[in-house]
Design a protein around this motif. Structure first.
Motif, PDB file in Angstrom:
ATOM      1  N   MET A   1       1.086  -1.345  -0.092  1.00 50.43           N
ATOM      2  CA  MET A   1      -0.095  -0.090  -0.074  1.00 50.43           C
ATOM      3  C   MET A   1       0.647   1.554  -0.024  1.00 50.43           C
ATOM      4  N   ILE A   2       0.489   2.301  -0.848  1.00 55.59           N
ATOM      5  CA  ILE A   2       1.162   3.717  -1.212  1.00 55.59           C
ATOM      6  C   ILE A   2       0.177   4.321   0.170  1.00 55.59           C
ATOM      7  N   THR A   3       0.732   5.277   1.349  1.00 61.90           N
ATOM      8  CA  THR A   3       0.111   6.022   1.631  1.00 61.90           C
ATOM      9  C   THR A   3       0.855   7.490   2.069  1.00 61.90           C
ATOM     10  N   VAL A   4       0.270   8.564   0.928  1.00 57.94           N
ATOM     11  CA  VAL A   4       0.845   9.767   1.936  1.00 57.94           C
ATOM     12  C   VAL A   4       1.092  10.365   3.269  1.00 57.94           C
ATOM     13  N   THR A   5       2.513  10.742   2.791  1.00 60.89           N
ATOM     14  CA  THR A   5       2.987  11.043   4.524  1.00 60.89           C
ATOM     15  C   THR A   5       2.802  12.302   4.362  1.00 60.89           C
ATOM     16  N   ARG A   6       3.019  13.297   5.594  1.00 61.78           N
ATOM     17  CA  ARG A   6       3.172  14.614   5.347  1.00 61.78           C
ATOM     18  C   ARG A   6       5.303  14.520   5.419  1.00 61.78           C
ATOM     19  N   ALA A   7       5.410  13.277   5.737  1.00 59.10           N
ATOM     20  CA  ALA A   7       7.479  13.369   5.145  1.00 59.10           C
ATOM     21  C   ALA A   7       7.638  12.954   3.365  1.00 59.10           C
ATOM     22  N   ALA A   8       6.639  12.528   3.095  1.00 63.44           N
ATOM     23  CA  ALA A   8       7.170  11.898   1.642  1.00 63.44           C
ATOM     24  C   ALA A   8       7.524  12.677   0.678  1.00 63.44           C
ATOM     25  N   THR A   9       8.114  12.165   0.015  1.00 60.21           N
ATOM     26  CA  THR A   9       8.924  13.010  -1.517  1.00 60.21           C
ATOM     27  C   THR A   9       8.345  13.399  -2.660  1.00 60.21           C
ATOM     28  N   SER A 259      -8.400  10.149   0.911  1.00 52.97           N
ATOM     29  CA  SER A 259      -6.541  10.412   0.831  1.00 52.97           C
ATOM     30  C   SER A 259      -6.160  11.723   1.527  1.00 52.97           C
ATOM     31  N   ILE A 260      -5.583  12.663   0.705  1.00 54.00           N
ATOM     32  CA  ILE A 260      -5.943  14.491   0.748  1.00 54.00           C
ATOM     33  C   ILE A 260      -6.613  14.420   0.549  1.00 54.00           C
ATOM     34  N   GLY A 261      -7.907  14.113   0.146  1.00 51.26           N
ATOM     35  CA  GLY A 261      -9.535  14.945   0.352  1.00 51.26           C
ATOM     36  C   GLY A 261      -9.697  14.894   1.175  1.00 51.26           C
ATOM     37  N   GLY A 262      -9.671  13.605   2.184  1.00 49.85           N
ATOM     38  CA  GLY A 262     -10.183  13.492   3.857  1.00 49.85           C
ATOM     39  C   GLY A 262      -9.429  14.574   4.746  1.00 49.85           C
ATOM     40  N   ALA A 263      -7.764  14.696   4.551  1.00 50.86           N
ATOM     41  CA  ALA A 263      -7.892  15.442   5.236  1.00 50.86           C
ATOM     42  C   ALA A 263      -7.707  17.439   5.139  1.00 50.86           C
ATOM     43  N   SER A 264      -8.284  17.047   3.400  1.00 51.98           N
ATOM     44  CA  SER A 264      -8.683  18.106   3.432  1.00 51.98           C
ATOM     45  C   SER A 264     -10.220  18.621   3.862  1.00 51.98           C
ATOM     46  N   ASP A 282      -8.677   7.458   4.622  1.00 54.61           N
ATOM     47  CA  ASP A 282      -7.126   7.127   4.537  1.00 54.61           C
ATOM     48  C   ASP A 282      -6.704   8.254   4.166  1.00 54.61           C
ATOM     49  N   GLY A 283      -5.919   9.321   4.574  1.00 53.52           N
ATOM     50  CA  GLY A 283      -5.497  10.353   4.678  1.00 53.52           C
ATOM     51  C   GLY A 283      -5.061  11.048   5.261  1.00 53.52           C
ATOM     52  N   ALA A 284      -3.211  11.324   5.501  1.00 49.59           N
ATOM     53  CA  ALA A 284      -2.393  11.887   6.965  1.00 49.59           C
ATOM     54  C   ALA A 284      -3.188  13.280   7.131  1.00 49.59           C
ATOM     55  N   PHE A 285      -3.225  13.262   7.527  1.00 56.07           N
ATOM     56  CA  PHE A 285      -3.327  14.888   7.970  1.00 56.07           C
ATOM     57  C   PHE A 285      -1.898  16.300   7.384  1.00 56.07           C
ATOM     58  N   PHE A 298     -16.175  14.349  13.332  1.00 50.74           N
ATOM     59  CA  PHE A 298     -15.128  13.858  12.354  1.00 50.74           C
ATOM     60  C   PHE A 298     -15.018  12.100  12.810  1.00 50.74           C
ATOM     61  N   MET A 299     -14.733  11.542  11.666  1.00 52.48           N
ATOM     62  CA  MET A 299     -14.472  10.050  11.430  1.00 52.48           C
ATOM     63  C   MET A 299     -13.457  10.137  10.607  1.00 52.48           C
ATOM     64  N   MET A 300     -12.060   9.249  11.249  1.00 56.10           N
ATOM     65  CA  MET A 300     -11.413   8.357  10.244  1.00 56.10           C
ATOM     66  C   MET A 300     -11.702   7.098   9.773  1.00 56.10           C
ATOM     67  N   LEU A 301     -11.637   6.572   8.428  1.00 61.28           N
ATOM     68  CA  LEU A 301     -11.761   5.188   8.160  1.00 61.28           C
ATOM     69  C   LEU A 301     -10.964   5.282   7.630  1.00 61.28           C
ATOM     70  N   GLY A 302      -9.865   4.017   7.620  1.00 62.73           N
ATOM     71  CA  GLY A 302      -9.033   3.528   7.079  1.00 62.73           C
ATOM     72  C   GLY A 302      -8.348   2.171   7.204  1.00 62.73           C
TER      73      GLY A 302
END
Length: 402
Positions: A1-9, A259-264, A282-285, A298-302
């Motif tokens: 799985m590929i997850t976008v994190t705050r430290a992502a390149t 993903s980032i749409g969920g963080a948004s 499943d989005g990183a904040f 608010f609900m986090m589903l991942g």
């Protein structure tokens, strides 16, 4: 799985785009690759030819579904990704409860071939997923159908980074069939391809701008928050662009995203009190919430990777700042794209799939997202949100204090 994190390149971000195609292609080793055992890996299987387009599963609600597409331009803002653009462009699909269901007649298009061609090309999947077949996916909504009567809550949907609004169509149609107006937003230059009027196609300029040493993902979430507020202004204001806008109950507005749409969704709620409830799939904040969300739910589903203490620490840091009703739910056997149309595409085109079957992936996503909004926008208690159930053994309710 590929997850976008705050430290992502930038490389990680470019891979973690709209569909599971990259994940699917990476699930089997390429020809000639060496496995961890040191032995040559087996060649990746070739998907069986697919002649017929995919058909999205029928919505589960009592209403038929109508849909309309709009092009919106915010002249008050410049686009952060395209310096030459004098304004911010958005594409919007509205799914809504229709007066009549099903029956013969044309259905709304899924996507343009220009959009899907850029997607499959960008993911290197032209042979496995013909663009014209993907774009011809059969939906369950009728173009500009006469709406059902009554007043209905509004839900805004935002896709993942690099994704397009059409990748959330199965969820959008289902919510509309349950009595919601659903506004799915395409954010300019944040997708492989977005078709706009005039024969133009906007490509993903943000994909090369965001990442380590470049623009922070928080620029994406802040920009999308502005996009959503603009959509709400134009959709629910005195002079709405939509002739059926009176069917929207402006006191009951929610937002969900992948993903980032969920963080948004969280970023939007932090700045716009009109959004009363939110879901992050499943989005990183990327934004801190020092003041919480004013007690709003608010609900986090991942995926399992988003369990407490997992690879993405932003869920752990955000959880105590959520100051209203909240749930942290994970789904066994899921992967990053489980909460989109991706599992349906994987199965249809013969691509490698995660352990969770596509029918279960869709049912779980539809069930829990709809239950959340039923409970918090309509005041209908949904016991499925209270804890584990026998009917959904894949679903876990996480308790970071345990």
């Amino acid at each position: 799985m590929i997850t976008v994190t705050r430290a992502a390149t930038a490389v990680t971000l470019s891979l973690a785009l709209a569909l599971p195609l990259a994940a699917a292609s990476g699930a089997s080793a390429a020809p000639g690759a060496t496995a961890s055992s040191g032995q040559p890996a087996a060649p990746a299987p070739s998907p069986a030819p697919v002649a017929a387009p995919m058909t999205l599963p029928r919505p589960t609600g009592e209403y038929g579904v109508g849909s309309s597409v709009f092009h919106l331009v915010d002249h008050s803002r410049k686009d952060p990704w395209n310096p030459a653009a004098k304004s911010r462009e958005l594409m919007l699909t509205l799914h809504y409860p229709a007066a009549r269901s099903g029956g013969p007649g044309p259905v709304a298009p899924y996507a343009t071939t220009a959009e899907t061609a850029l997607l499959v090309k960008g993911m290197g999947m032209e042979r496995a997923v013909p663009a014209e077949v993907l774009s011809a996916t059969r939906t369950n909504s009728r173009p500009d159908a006469r709406p059902a009567g009554g007043s209905h809550p509004l839900i805004v949907l935002s896709p993942g980074f690099g994704g397009s609004r059409y990748t959330l169509t199965a969820l959008a149609e289902d919510l509309a069939s349950r009595g919601y107006v659903v506004a799915s937003v395409d954010h300019a230059y944040e997708s492989y391809g977005i078709s706009v009027p005039g024969g133009r196609t906007l490509t993903c300029l943000a994909c090369t701008a965001v990442g380590e040493g470049g623009v922070s993902g928080s620029v994406v979430t802040a920009t999308r928050a502005g996009d959503v507020s603009f959509v709400l202004d134009r959709l629910t204001g005195r002079h709405s662009f939509w002739r059926y806008a009176s069917m929207i109950d402006q006191r009951r507005i929610g937002m969900a995203g992948h993903s980032i749409g969920g963080a948004s969704a969280a970023s939007t709620m932090a700045g716009d009190s009109r959004v009363r409830a939110g879901v992050n799939m499943d989005g990183a904040f990327w934004d801190e919430l020092p003041r919480g969300l004013g007690g709003r739910p608010f609900m986090m589903l991942g995926t399992g990777d988003h369990r407490p203490g997992g690879p993405d620490g932003t869920w752990d840091r955000t959880w105590p700042r959520l100051d209203g009703w909240k749930r942290w739910i994970t789904v066994a056997g899921s992967e990053h794209y489980t909460f989109t149309d991706a599992p349906l595409m994987q199965a249809h085109f013969g691509l490698p799939q995660p352990p969770l079957p596509e029918a279960r992936a869709l049912d779980i996503t539809r069930t829990y997202v709809a239950a959340f909004f039923d409970q918090h926008l309509r005041g209908i208690a949904r016991p499925v949100l209270d804890g584990p159930t026998a009917g959904n053994p894949e679903v876990s309710f996480e308790d970071p204090k345990a």
